[in-house]
Scaffold this active site. Sequence first.
Site, PDB file in Angstrom:
ATOM      1  N   CYS A 430       0.845  -1.202   0.000  1.00 21.21           N
ATOM      2  CA  CYS A 430       0.000   0.000   0.000  1.00 21.21           C
ATOM      3  C   CYS A 430       0.875   1.245   0.000  1.00 21.21           C
ATOM      4  CB  CYS A 430      -0.928  -0.009   1.209  1.00 21.21           C
ATOM      5  SG  CYS A 430      -2.213  -1.270   1.121  1.00 21.21           S
ATOM      6  N   GLU A 432       3.606   1.440   2.753  1.00 26.21           N
ATOM      7  CA  GLU A 432       4.750   1.166   3.607  1.00 26.21           C
ATOM      8  C   GLU A 432       5.992   0.900   2.758  1.00 26.21           C
ATOM      9  OE1 GLU A 432       2.864  -2.220   2.109  1.00 26.21           O
ATOM     10  OE2 GLU A 432       2.014  -0.609   3.296  1.00 26.21           O
TER      11      GLU A 432
END
Length: 786
Positions: A430, A432
């Site tokens: 996503c 990170e």
Amino acid sequence: MNPRIQRLRKLSVEATPIISIERAVHETEFYQENFGKYPVPVLRGLNFLDHCTRKTLYIGDDELIVGERGPSPKAICTFPELTCHSVEDFHVMNNRDMQPYKTSQEDIDTYEREIIPYWKGKTQRERIFNHVPDEWRAAYEAGLFTEFMEQRAPGHTVLDGKIYKRGMLDFKAEIEANIAALDYLNDPEATDKAEQWEGMSLSCDAIITFAERHADLAEEKAETERDPQRKQELEKIAAVCRRVPAHKPETFWEALQMYWFVHLGTITELNGWDAMNPGHLDQHLRPFYEKEIAEGTLTRDEAKELLCCFWIKVNNHPAPPKVGITFKESGTYNDFTNINIGGLTPDGEDAVNDVSYLMLEVVEELHILQPGNSVHISKKTPDEFLHAAIKLIRQGHGYPSVFNPDTYVQEMVNMGKSLRDAREGGCSGCIEVGAFGKEAFLLTGYLNVPKVLEITLNNGVDPMTGKRCSIETGDPLSFTSFGELYAAFMKQIHSIVDQKMRVSNYIDRMFAKYAPATFLSVVIDDCISKGKDYYDGGPRYNTSYIQCCGLGTVTDSLAVLKKHVFEDGKIPLEKLLGALANNFEGEEVMRQTIMNRTPFFGNDDEYADDIAVRVYDDLVDSIEGKPNIKGEVYHLNMLSTTCHVYFGKVMGASANGRLAGKSISDGTSPSHGADTHGPAAVVKSLGKLDQTKSGGTLLNERFLPSLLKRDEDVKKLGQLIRTYFKLGGHHIQFNIVDTATLLAARETPDDYKDLLVRMAGYSDYFNDMNDDLQTEVIERTENEAV
């Protein structure tokens, strides 16, 4: 799309996700016969080899890149050693309206008869929930936090370029040399290392066997194939599978197939927490592409066709089914593979190349759910590439998201990575980030920050259930200042974070002991040299993240308490608490005053933004530097995925006027409808956060399609992105869709089957989202100007 790709895409998009119990049957049979005979790493390696030797293979018509996790496209394995689904689970997945997974009654009967009885009491999930203290369970059930690894192995995982330079036989030779050099006299870890290396070596054998079997099948098909072109393709597939992954790839085709076999190996060995990724695939493929283009052995169209085949392969692999709270927090087929495009080279130079542009074309033409993709825009990235990406963004598919290497490289350096390793890193699933091919950067679960404020206002009691779920921090009506309230809030934050970490550390140890990832360990530095597993401190870097949700909601709620209750005194705290308890029934005037007379985050307003910065910094302080079990530490991450929707469901009304059950804010985005001063004000507010203190922040923006029709509009959005990144922004993503379209898609879904929207750090088909998720997207601020 040429005809081949059209056919493959149609098959992939229209295939119904099904559950394949084959892996579960093989594993159960293997464990019944062999558990207790071997050390655990050896057992896991042998189990992986057994399955790769026996599993049903699939080579579809038209395919050039081959290999499936199950016996056919969209066939998903189960992992009973981690979570053993019940008969009821299968019936729910069969019959639910959203994201169904079909399973035959015969397979359900087999599961009930053979799989469930053996694994009862032995799964990782049962180990975890039989161990956790009552205090943890109370906080977990109240929705104060989630736990990623309560049913799946840790993640996320991203590869670097080593598999394009070394084959499995090369890794195996290194392992065998280490075994031969073991010093049982002077090395107290010699036995543990030997067991781990043997498991790794067996895993190399497993994936080579898997590829060789595909070569055999391709040759068998070629013998009876009447179409000369397809016969030649099958023979080529066989040759490619004979070479990789045993040896390093020599061609563009072999490089893609090499990665795909490694990808399948890692997601078949264990069901990690989503997100097995190739990382900077355009950089990895560039040498093969340029060499073959120069030699005349590959054309641009042929390379694009192979990339399309690869993209479709990823789309064939929905996320394995979830259960319990994890399903509530993440309802999607997306398995979060994220192709990083552009960015920086390890030497710090611009990485954009011809393959980068090819990938953007593939994304635009295929318009499919997976793989996710992101463009990485540094100061050195040419505007030509940024504008090409924005022209793709304005198509409204939700792809690509946009990342800032200049910020995230500094984030990683701050966390102890070398500059070169940080530049080689990027986004995993996503938002990170980690050091690709060298790090286990494990997401441990989400923290519901607004819920922490809610229980602070109820002295540690969950107002939704009346049960105590945390420590006592004082009757809120006894607080005489905002400072006292905020101190109680921070006391709750620290207590809950520490509670979560204690159990996360225990879970990490359980995976290291009982579910080592012996194949994944082969391809991550420095697992082989250390003789340690990926889950046991083997990688060069071992990071644990806690993802904090709802910064906008908690900031705005605190702004209301500070301004209206403690400073202006216009709303007595007792009256506000009563309104919250009753979901503002009979208090609409108060609610409208709150929503229209309070400085809210996302408007470049110092009053609200100062609170946001304070909360953000204090969250960092509560998490940063606390030890994990692998000799490293925890860090903050501001990721929400879809958990902000689940977290809203377990909350009553919030002080910012949010009604009970409504979503909290996602990532570091403003609360829904709170950003009233346009996107420039939003990025200026977020730019006040020192985002280099985190491992990722998320910003969602939504624009009307009419705003990006002209080339000058593309340039304006490019300037907005550049401005945000100059302010230190980590990530930004866009939905280019109007509210009318979203409402129409909800009313007549058959007319909008291909409508992709950006949910959180990923895109999803709007019609595959439940009502809550659809509403969350619809309620986002619709910007009418860039």
